[in-house]
Scaffold this motif. Structure first.
Motif, PDB file in Angstrom:
ATOM      1  N   SER A 201       1.288  -0.599  -3.247  1.00 41.21           N
ATOM      2  CA  SER A 201       2.033  -1.221  -2.156  1.00 41.21           C
ATOM      3  C   SER A 201       2.593  -0.133  -1.249  1.00 41.21           C
ATOM      4  O   SER A 201       3.105   0.885  -1.722  1.00 41.21           O
ATOM      5  N   LYS A 202       2.486  -0.367   0.055  1.00 44.63           N
ATOM      6  CA  LYS A 202       3.054   0.574   1.026  1.00 44.63           C
ATOM      7  C   LYS A 202       4.541   0.318   1.256  1.00 44.63           C
ATOM      8  O   LYS A 202       5.183   1.049   2.004  1.00 44.63           O
ATOM      9  N   HIS A 203       5.085  -0.727   0.624  1.00 44.31           N
ATOM     10  CA  HIS A 203       6.437  -1.189   0.939  1.00 44.31           C
ATOM     11  C   HIS A 203       7.355  -1.047  -0.276  1.00 44.31           C
ATOM     12  O   HIS A 203       7.332  -1.874  -1.171  1.00 44.31           O
ATOM     13  N   PRO A 204       8.189  -0.001  -0.347  1.00 42.78           N
ATOM     14  CA  PRO A 204       9.162   0.106  -1.443  1.00 42.78           C
ATOM     15  C   PRO A 204      10.130  -1.072  -1.413  1.00 42.78           C
ATOM     16  O   PRO A 204      10.496  -1.560  -0.346  1.00 42.78           O
ATOM     17  N   CYS A 205      10.547  -1.529  -2.598  1.00 37.97           N
ATOM     18  CA  CYS A 205      11.434  -2.688  -2.666  1.00 37.97           C
ATOM     19  C   CYS A 205      12.868  -2.254  -2.981  1.00 37.97           C
ATOM     20  O   CYS A 205      13.149  -1.086  -3.251  1.00 37.97           O
TER      21      CYS A 205
END
Length: 212
Positions: free
Chosen positions: A83-87
Motif C-alpha cells: 500500500s502506498k498509503h500509511p494508516c
C-alpha cells in the motif's frame, strides 16, 4: 525495570487507508496483521476476510494498492499486497503501542495491543489526539505469568473472553438486563451474530468444565 504493561484497545474512525475504505464498500470484516512500513514509504499488508467479490474488486481498483495477491479458501480469502498509503496505526506504533491485532469493519478499525507503562500510554494518547477519530476503548493491566488468565484457566479463546468481559462491563448479565446483545456487539465493534456465537461457545466450554 518497568513492571506495568497495559493491554489497550483503540477505535479509529475517519481513516482513509485502503482497508478502511474497502470495508465501507464491502460488508465484511477484515482481520489484518500489523502493517509493516518499509523504508521506501510503502506498507506491507497481510489480511484475511470472508470470500467476497466486492472486496476484491474494490481493492483491485484502488490506485494505492500494488501487487495484490489473493489466496481463496472455502470460506476465507487471504490477501497480500503493498500500500502506498500509511494508516493511522503507524502513528500509534511510533508513539509506543505494540499492535497485536487489527480489525476493519464498516470503515472503522479496532486496534488491539499493549503499551509499557502509563507514561507511554499518555504519549500514545497525545499522538492519537493529533490524528482523525482515535479513541481509547479499554486499558487494563496485563496479568503476570504466575496468574493464569481466563483463557488459560478455562480453555476459552481470547475473543470469547473479551465477549464475556464486555458483556459484564455493559450490564448484559445484570438482572434486570441493562444492555442488549446488539449493545455488547457495538461495544466490541463486531456483529450481533458474531458476539452471540462467541458467547455461546464460551458458555458451552465453561459449563462442560463445571458440570461434566
Amino acid at each position: 525495570m518497568i513492571a506495568e504493561c497495559l493491554v489497550v484497545e483503540f477505535e479509529v474512525e475517519g481513516d482513509d487507508c485502503p482497508l478502511a475504505a474497502a470495508t465501507r464498500a464491502a460488508d465484511v470484516r477484515i482481520d489484518a496483521r500489523p502493517p509493516q512500513l518499509r523504508e521506501d514509504g510503502n506498507v506491507l499488508l497481510q489480511f484475511s476476510a470472508p470470500v467476497d467479490e466486492t472486496l476484491r474488486e474494490t481493492l483491485n481498483a484502488d490506485d494505492r494498492i500494488r501487487y495484490l495477491h489473493v489466496t481463496d479458501g472455502r470460506q476465507e480469502s487471504t490477501y497480500r499486497c503493498l500500500s502506498k498509503h500509511p494508516c493511522v496505526v503507524h502513528e500509534l506504533v511510533s508513539a509506543g503501542c505494540m499492535v497485536e491485532s487489527l480489525q476493519y469493519e464498516g470503515g472503522r478499525a479496532l486496534v488491539m495491543g499493549a503499551v509499557v507503562g502509563r507514561t507511554v500510554l499518555q504519549g500514545v494518547m497525545e499522538r492519537a489526539g493529533e490524528t482523525v477519530g482515535v479513541k481509547l476503548r479499554r486499558a487494563y493491566q496485563l496479568q503476570s505469568e504466575s496468574e493464569p488468565s481466563a483463557t488459560q484457566q478455562w480453555d476459552i479463546t481470547p475473543k470469547q473472553e473479551a465477549c464475556i468481559r464486555a458483556a459484564l462491563e455493559v450490564g448484559y448479565f445484570a438482572i434486570p438486563r441493562e444492555a442488549t446483545a446488539e449493545d455488547v456487539a457495538d461495544h466490541l465493534g463486531i456483529s450481533k451474530s458474531a458476539f452471540l456465537e462467541r458467547l455461546h461457545r464460551a458458555e458451552r466450554t465453561l459449563f462442560r468444565q463445571l458440570f461434566l
